[in-house]
Motif scaffolding. Sequence first.
Motif, mmCIF file in Angstrom:
data_model
loop_
_atom_site.group_PDB
_atom_site.id
_atom_site.type_symbol
_atom_site.label_atom_id
_atom_site.label_comp_id
_atom_site.label_asym_id
_atom_site.label_seq_id
_atom_site.Cartn_x
_atom_site.Cartn_y
_atom_site.Cartn_z
ATOM 1 N N THR A 1 0.829 -1.202 0.000
ATOM 2 C CA THR A 1 0.000 0.000 0.000
ATOM 3 C C THR A 1 0.867 1.256 0.000
ATOM 4 O O THR A 1 0.574 2.236 -0.701
ATOM 5 N N MET A 2 1.939 1.245 0.795
ATOM 6 C CA MET A 2 2.820 2.408 0.841
ATOM 7 C C MET A 2 3.416 2.699 -0.531
ATOM 8 O O MET A 2 3.532 3.865 -0.932
ATOM 9 N N SER A 3 3.776 1.661 -1.265
ATOM 10 C CA SER A 3 4.343 1.863 -2.597
ATOM 11 C C SER A 3 3.294 2.409 -3.564
ATOM 12 O O SER A 3 3.584 3.294 -4.383
ATOM 13 N N ILE A 4 2.081 1.884 -3.471
ATOM 14 C CA ILE A 4 0.995 2.379 -4.325
ATOM 15 C C ILE A 4 0.736 3.855 -4.042
ATOM 16 O O ILE A 4 0.566 4.672 -4.961
ATOM 17 N N LEU A 5 0.726 4.207 -2.762
ATOM 18 C CA LEU A 5 0.477 5.595 -2.389
ATOM 19 C C LEU A 5 1.616 6.508 -2.841
ATOM 20 O O LEU A 5 1.381 7.655 -3.253
ATOM 21 N N GLY B 1 -3.040 8.275 6.506
ATOM 22 C CA GLY B 1 -2.186 9.297 5.906
ATOM 23 C C GLY B 1 -1.166 8.766 4.931
ATOM 24 O O GLY B 1 -0.689 9.509 4.065
ATOM 25 N N GLY B 2 -0.801 7.492 5.030
ATOM 26 C CA GLY B 2 0.128 6.896 4.079
ATOM 27 C C GLY B 2 1.413 7.694 3.966
ATOM 28 O O GLY B 2 2.104 7.932 4.955
ATOM 29 N N VAL B 3 1.749 8.135 2.749
ATOM 30 C CA VAL B 3 2.970 8.927 2.537
ATOM 31 C C VAL B 3 2.668 10.419 2.487
ATOM 32 O O VAL B 3 3.557 11.231 2.219
ATOM 33 N N ASN B 4 1.401 10.789 2.783
ATOM 34 C CA ASN B 4 1.023 12.195 2.743
ATOM 35 C C ASN B 4 -0.037 12.481 3.809
ATOM 36 O O ASN B 4 -1.187 12.815 3.488
ATOM 37 N N PRO B 5 0.322 12.372 5.094
ATOM 38 C CA PRO B 5 -0.678 12.593 6.146
ATOM 39 C C PRO B 5 -1.306 13.981 6.094
ATOM 40 O O PRO B 5 -2.508 14.123 6.347
ATOM 41 N N GLN B 6 -0.523 14.999 5.778
ATOM 42 C CA GLN B 6 -1.088 16.344 5.725
ATOM 43 C C GLN B 6 -2.089 16.471 4.584
ATOM 44 O O GLN B 6 -3.132 17.132 4.723
ATOM 45 N N PRO C 1 20.018 0.147 -4.681
ATOM 46 C CA PRO C 1 20.443 1.497 -5.087
ATOM 47 C C PRO C 1 19.282 2.471 -5.245
ATOM 48 O O PRO C 1 19.433 3.663 -4.987
ATOM 49 N N LYS C 2 18.123 1.993 -5.690
ATOM 50 C CA LYS C 2 16.971 2.877 -5.872
ATOM 51 C C LYS C 2 15.830 2.397 -4.982
ATOM 52 O O LYS C 2 15.367 1.268 -5.125
ATOM 53 N N VAL C 3 15.385 3.267 -4.107
ATOM 54 C CA VAL C 3 14.336 2.926 -3.141
ATOM 55 C C VAL C 3 13.117 3.803 -3.408
ATOM 56 O O VAL C 3 13.244 5.014 -3.634
ATOM 57 N N LEU C 4 11.930 3.193 -3.386
ATOM 58 C CA LEU C 4 10.684 3.936 -3.609
ATOM 59 C C LEU C 4 10.201 4.615 -2.335
ATOM 60 O O LEU C 4 9.831 5.787 -2.342
ATOM 61 N N THR C 5 10.141 3.833 -1.258
ATOM 62 C CA THR C 5 9.658 4.348 0.022
ATOM 63 C C THR C 5 10.523 3.768 1.130
ATOM 64 O O THR C 5 11.094 2.686 0.992
ATOM 65 N N ALA C 6 10.582 4.481 2.246
ATOM 66 C CA ALA C 6 11.266 3.977 3.438
ATOM 67 C C ALA C 6 10.595 4.625 4.639
ATOM 68 O O ALA C 6 10.716 5.837 4.841
ATOM 69 N N ASN C 7 9.875 3.831 5.393
ATOM 70 C CA ASN C 7 9.077 4.367 6.496
ATOM 71 C C ASN C 7 9.306 3.563 7.762
ATOM 72 O O ASN C 7 9.248 2.333 7.748
ATOM 73 N N VAL D 1 12.168 -0.419 9.934
ATOM 74 C CA VAL D 1 11.874 0.379 8.750
ATOM 75 C C VAL D 1 11.510 -0.567 7.617
ATOM 76 O O VAL D 1 12.183 -1.586 7.410
ATOM 77 N N CYS D 2 10.450 -0.250 6.909
ATOM 78 C CA CYS D 2 10.123 -1.006 5.700
ATOM 79 C C CYS D 2 10.362 -0.115 4.494
ATOM 80 O O CYS D 2 9.722 0.933 4.345
ATOM 81 N N ALA D 3 11.318 -0.506 3.688
ATOM 82 C CA ALA D 3 11.584 0.179 2.424
ATOM 83 C C ALA D 3 11.041 -0.681 1.286
ATOM 84 O O ALA D 3 10.891 -1.900 1.425
ATOM 85 N N THR D 4 10.720 -0.044 0.174
ATOM 86 C CA THR D 4 10.307 -0.774 -1.017
ATOM 87 C C THR D 4 11.143 -0.303 -2.201
ATOM 88 O O THR D 4 11.609 0.841 -2.237
ATOM 89 N N TYR D 5 11.333 -1.212 -3.148
ATOM 90 C CA TYR D 5 12.138 -0.888 -4.322
ATOM 91 C C TYR D 5 11.644 -1.705 -5.507
ATOM 92 O O TYR D 5 10.919 -2.712 -5.348
#
Length: 621
Positions: A57-61, A101-106, A158-164, A330-334
Amino acid sequence: MNSDTTSASSASDIPGARAVRIGGASGFWGDSSVGPVQLVASGQIDYLVFDYLAELTMSILAGARLKKPELGYATDFVMVAMRSVLKDCLAQGIRVVSNAGGVNPQGCADALAALAAELGVEVNIAVVTGDDVMPLLPQLRASATPPTELQSGAPLPPKVLTANAYLGAQPIAAALAAGAQVVITGRCVDSAVTLGVLMHEFNWRPDQLDELAGGSLAGHIIECGAQGTGGLFTDWHLVPDWAHIGYPIVECFADGRFDVTKPAGTGGLITPAVAAEQMLYEIGDPARYILPDVVCDFTQVTMAQVGAAGDHRVRVQGARGQPPTSTYKVCATYVDGFKFSAQLTIIGQDAVAKARRTGQAILERTSEVLQRQGWGPYTRTHLEVVGSESAYGPHSQALAAREVVMRLSAAHPKKEALDFLAREIAPAGTSWSPGTTGSGGGRSSPAPAIKQFGFLLDKGRVAPEVFIKSQKIEFIEKNQVFSDIENHNQAIQIDGISNKNKSNIQEEIDITLIQIAHARSGDKGDTSNIGVIARRPEWLPVLRDRLTAGAVKAHMAHAFKGEVTRHELPGVGAFNFVCEQALDGGGMASMRNDPLGKGMGQILLSMPLRVPKVLADQYLS
């Protein structure tokens, strides 16, 4: 676990007890819109909490926010759930906590404020941020000890989409203390939306570890929605009125105890066995369930019916806590190339054999073309025949099935290679097997192969923040002495529990595990977690003796490639099996039809066991 366990006292029997009532409205982004409406209409809750976020879900967001900067949150929370219940929540004084809020809580808060204006109401919205650690990655890569993946030990891609970072409950409690009517967070552990409420309501300090463990367990029971009220229950046939199944409510007390119940008049089922299945769901080592605020020990937890079974109320108590670790998970996605899946239906005699040969022919044909084109081979392929009990491996009893689905998956660094594979699925309809039909609604398309990467990060590197109407709330996360437990993956426990009650009766008969146990399974990355609960206390010594880690690994050898560790929970008469390298990479990486291991418990329940005949005669009808 016997659902007829001796009744506990009711809430009214606890002198001076004040219950905080929390309803669990969502278990994931995509859960039914019925949950929040039902819970608010019940009049039985003080708080409404939502869990939306999985790693995918975090990657989709993140992708959604790249296309439209104002997105990146779970839009259903605002446009469906809150549109339906916001006015009623405000009228009843029900406060809301959600990780939508996902990757954009505000952005989520802004959308909710716009909805409130449209509905003609005012709402005090708090936002919790600080979970996004993408800005830290360059420093972490350059450090003397750069991050490595928790399960595999691989280096950071080397390339990460999200890291939360998975934040805890303290920021939520601070937001509620500041007067927020709705709290919106980014990534936090699923149970934190409940624990934050209880830390606020009962003024729990960070060193009240047993209470924090109890509150975390309450959150764990309701974090998956209807799974806590009879959803996925082993004895599904006993669960009434699926169409109107109730969503879970926990009524929590200041000492960490709580009751599990549901809205009056709804469907579903709440018994100790139902609650125990959900407690074991995806917890790994039950003596060391690691959360940001506390390391939980659930091994001595007890569950008892409050009143008659028809009252749908179970008392849960006995959780114990240890100090938390000094790190966040931390969960990162790539993105790792591309993947593709397609299916064909095969009908008729020898359908299983025809489906397998079809899939093998497609792979052989396309592999030859890939080689001629200079694209290189597939990095991974997976062929399974759905309907032939392929998930059961050598234990399949459906090899003579006359209607199956050939499901073919492949991965490749180049999208054009999988585009070619996609074009070569349909020709099977006229080329090979008689009875080939049903391609699943048209040609499938390749998609980026998004994978997850879990690692640990010192808590000192992360600074959660709380805002209300863009005004920062002064908040300092309080930490006590940290535990030295640093494995957020799975702690190791030696298999081999003493068996003092082993029967010495020689005469035995064959049964299947489901006759004497319940089970529920889930995932943690590439690890399958299977909880097994004795239906009666009399069966526990048998399970302890016969259902060993070695026996489970042998039965599931077709699926489990790594170690299997058994943990015991004597409080509820259960075992939890942590099975490594069991899900073909797990989650987004897996090519299996069951990437999250939801069916593993059902497969294990078909395992044959030899048991004393005297017990079978006495307790099996």
